[in-house]
Design a protein around this motif. Structure first.
Motif, short mmCIF file in Angstrom:
data_model
loop_
_atom_site.label_atom_id
_atom_site.label_comp_id
_atom_site.label_asym_id
_atom_site.label_seq_id
_atom_site.Cartn_x
_atom_site.Cartn_y
_atom_site.Cartn_z
N SER A 191 11.55 -1.75 -7.58
CA SER A 191 12.66 -1.42 -8.55
C SER A 191 12.75 -2.46 -9.86
N GLN A 192 13.47 -2.08 -10.55
CA GLN A 192 13.52 -3.07 -11.66
C GLN A 192 13.94 -4.22 -11.24
N TRP A 193 14.60 -4.58 -10.07
CA TRP A 193 15.09 -5.77 -9.53
C TRP A 193 14.11 -6.52 -8.26
N ILE A 194 13.02 -5.87 -7.75
CA ILE A 194 12.56 -6.43 -6.55
C ILE A 194 11.10 -6.11 -6.69
N TYR A 195 10.36 -7.39 -6.52
CA TYR A 195 8.75 -7.25 -6.69
C TYR A 195 8.24 -7.91 -5.51
N LEU A 196 7.06 -7.53 -5.01
CA LEU A 196 6.72 -7.90 -3.63
C LEU A 196 5.74 -9.17 -4.42
N GLY A 197 5.95 -10.27 -3.91
CA GLY A 197 4.79 -11.34 -4.52
C GLY A 197 3.64 -11.54 -3.69
N GLY A 198 4.00 -12.65 -2.68
CA GLY A 198 2.74 -12.82 -1.69
C GLY A 198 3.24 -13.57 -0.45
N VAL A 199 2.30 -14.67 0.00
CA VAL A 199 2.60 -15.13 1.27
C VAL A 199 2.42 -16.75 1.26
N LYS A 200 3.30 -17.12 2.03
CA LYS A 200 3.52 -18.80 1.87
C LYS A 200 3.24 -19.42 3.19
N ASP A 201 2.86 -20.55 3.35
CA ASP A 201 2.75 -21.42 4.51
C ASP A 201 3.01 -22.86 4.07
N PHE A 202 3.00 -23.67 5.18
CA PHE A 202 3.37 -25.10 4.93
C PHE A 202 2.21 -25.97 5.65
N ALA A 203 1.53 -26.97 4.71
CA ALA A 203 0.43 -27.83 5.12
C ALA A 203 1.24 -29.11 5.56
N ASP A 204 2.36 -29.67 5.23
CA ASP A 204 3.05 -30.80 5.75
C ASP A 204 4.51 -30.75 5.59
N GLY A 205 5.12 -32.03 5.68
CA GLY A 205 6.55 -32.30 5.39
C GLY A 205 6.89 -32.34 4.11
N SER A 206 7.77 -33.44 4.17
CA SER A 206 8.50 -33.91 2.86
C SER A 206 8.53 -35.40 2.99
N LEU A 207 8.36 -35.88 1.63
CA LEU A 207 8.79 -37.55 1.47
C LEU A 207 9.98 -37.83 1.88
N ASN B 181 0.72 -1.26 0.05
CA ASN B 181 0.02 -0.05 0.10
C ASN B 181 0.94 1.26 -0.05
N LYS B 182 2.00 1.26 0.64
CA LYS B 182 3.04 2.36 0.78
C LYS B 182 3.56 2.39 -0.39
N PHE B 183 4.37 1.54 -0.79
CA PHE B 183 5.29 1.47 -2.24
C PHE B 183 4.89 0.84 -3.32
N GLY B 184 3.92 0.11 -3.23
CA GLY B 184 3.46 -0.70 -4.47
C GLY B 184 4.21 -1.99 -4.67
N ARG B 185 3.98 -2.89 -5.33
CA ARG B 185 4.42 -4.01 -5.51
C ARG B 185 5.99 -4.19 -6.27
N VAL B 186 5.96 -3.22 -7.08
CA VAL B 186 7.16 -3.01 -8.04
C VAL B 186 8.23 -1.95 -7.12
#
Length: 443
Positions: A323-339, A316-321
């Protein structure tokens, strides 16, 4: 002064002016003819030629030359068609017949974590127990007593499947705590010194979403799985600012050697890791690198879903872009582990482990609530899910969110693979990926 003299003077003045204009026109015309480009046309910093350049343009799929200026492609085509863009300062690169394609985009990496691992004990290619032990012993021999031996990348499948034990390395690391993670980041091995420092004993209880591995007799094996890793991570000294900055540079350079020019970075966020790490690295490392001209690959950054409000505030303050190098994407979480860590969540139990169905790392209600809120705020949501039961959980959550928040081009992500159930959710657009930047291979 008579009239004739005045007229003569006026004629001479007029002829002088006309002569100057003619000379001026001739001068600039002659100068332009000597230049390899017109002052109004662009000039190339680099011209690459004598190659096979894939353009992604159906009208001209391939070209043998390309002109570049300030990091942007000016023109592609034959070398002769680019000559007007060449001047004395243009660098010319003979491709020697090689193929040129656009830079690769890696959709799942952990840049700073990977860069740190590159400077630690490397166990990725180890295929024998003896070599596993030797490398850790060598690291301990070159370290001061009491200092941590860190590293990872090991894959027990390469030496037959047997999981490593603390007893493997205890004898060669009597004065140093050891922590080396599996290649998937969902399991790690600690030696007895490290377990003692962290206060982990055979009486310790498994944390929610994690396992402290034990033998049939109840003795610690040294393996910590998923959320159990946090019991030890807090005892490891925090990585210095300079180390993290060097790690980004190291990983970025490595990425470029593989043709990777853009990455989606999920930060130093793993089960058991503090959520603050991602934000510290954003401000202390990425923004520093951007402002000081040290960014050399483009990044799309994701943050822990618990911190969605911080990300929304930044956007909201700076936008997603940024600079030409950095873009703000989203959020992540974990549902389980690994095989590989036998912690991916399945409906059926693991072979030879009749009581183990894997680990569910987050409750359904909590995952749903955070996904609904993040999605309503316009943030892209990515959830790690390996097992079929975990995928069912995540797909059900996504379907519920779409029903509650309305259909739109939201690009939900499930990492790393999807079951066939996806074909029944036609209103959603899922993106999957299957690995990472060398140091972040999935299971």
């Amino acid at each position: 002064m008579n009239l004739a003299a005045i007229v003569s003077a006026a004629v001479v003045l007029l002829l002088s002016i006309l002569s100057l204009r003619l000379l001026d026109t001739y001068y600039w015309s002659s100068l332009r003819s000597l230049l390899p480009f017109t002052p109004s046309s662009p000039v190339a910093d680099l011209v690459a030629w004598n190659g096979t350049i894939y353009t992604s343009d159906a009208s001209l799929p391939f070209a043998d030359a390309m002109a570049v200026r300030r990091g942007r492609v000016l023109r592609v085509g034959s070398y002769s068609s680019l000559k007007e863009l060449v001047h004395s300062g243009t660098e010319k690169l003979d491709l020697g017949g090689k193929v040129v394609v656009s830079g690769f985009i890696d959709s799942h990496v952990h840049m700073i974590y990977g860069g740190l691992q590159m400077g630690r004990v490397e166990l990725r290619d180890v295929n024998r127990k003896e070599e596993f032990v030797r490398r850790i012993e060598e690291a301990a021999r070159n370290s001061k007593p009491g200092s941590w031996i860190l590293g990872g990348g090991w894959n027990n499948d390469l030496w037959g499947g047997e999981l490593p034990l603390a007893s493997w390395v205890d004898e060669v690391t009597p004065a140093n705590p050891v922590w080396v993670t599996r290649m998937d980041g969902h399991m790690g091995l600690a030696n007895s010194v490290a377990l003692e420092l962290a206060g982990i004993s055979k009486l310790s209880e498994d944390p929610k979403g994690g396992i402290i591995s034990r033998t049939a007799d109840g003795e610690l094996t040294g393996l910590l799985i998923d959320s159990a890793m946090k019991l030890l991570l807090a005892s490891i000294p925090e990585v210095s600012l300079n180390e993290r900055r060097e790690a980004l540079v190291r990983a970025s350079k490595y990425a470029l050697t593989k043709g990777v020019t853009t990455v989606v970075d999920f930060g130093r966020y793993f089960p058991g890791a503090p959520v603050e790490f991602s934000w510290q690295d954003f401000s202390d490392v990425y923004q520093w690198a951007d402002s000081s001209g040290r960014m050399i690959i483009r990044v799309c950054l994701f943050f822990p879903v618990e911190t969605w409000s911080l990300l929304l505030d930044q956007i909201n303050k700076f936008g997603r872009v940024l600079s030409q190098w950095i873009y703000l994407g989203g959020v992540k979480d974990f549902a389980d582990g690994s095989l590989g860590s036998s912690s991916a969540l399945f409906h059926e139990p693991y072979l030879n482990e009749p009581h183990n169905h894997g680990l569910q790392l987050i409750e359904h209600e909590r995952l749903l609530n955070m996904t609904v809120t993040s999605d309503k705020s316009g943030l892209q949501v990515a959830i790690h899910a390996i097992g079929d039961k975990a995928n069912d959980l995540v797909l059900d959550v996504y379907q519920s969110v779409a029903s509650m928040n309305g259909v739109r081009d939201r690009r939900f992500r499930v990492m790393f693979w999807l079951k066939q159930k996806i074909s029944h959710i036609v209103s959603l657009d899922f993106v999957t990926d299957c690995g990472g930047l060398s140091f972040d291979f999935s299971q």
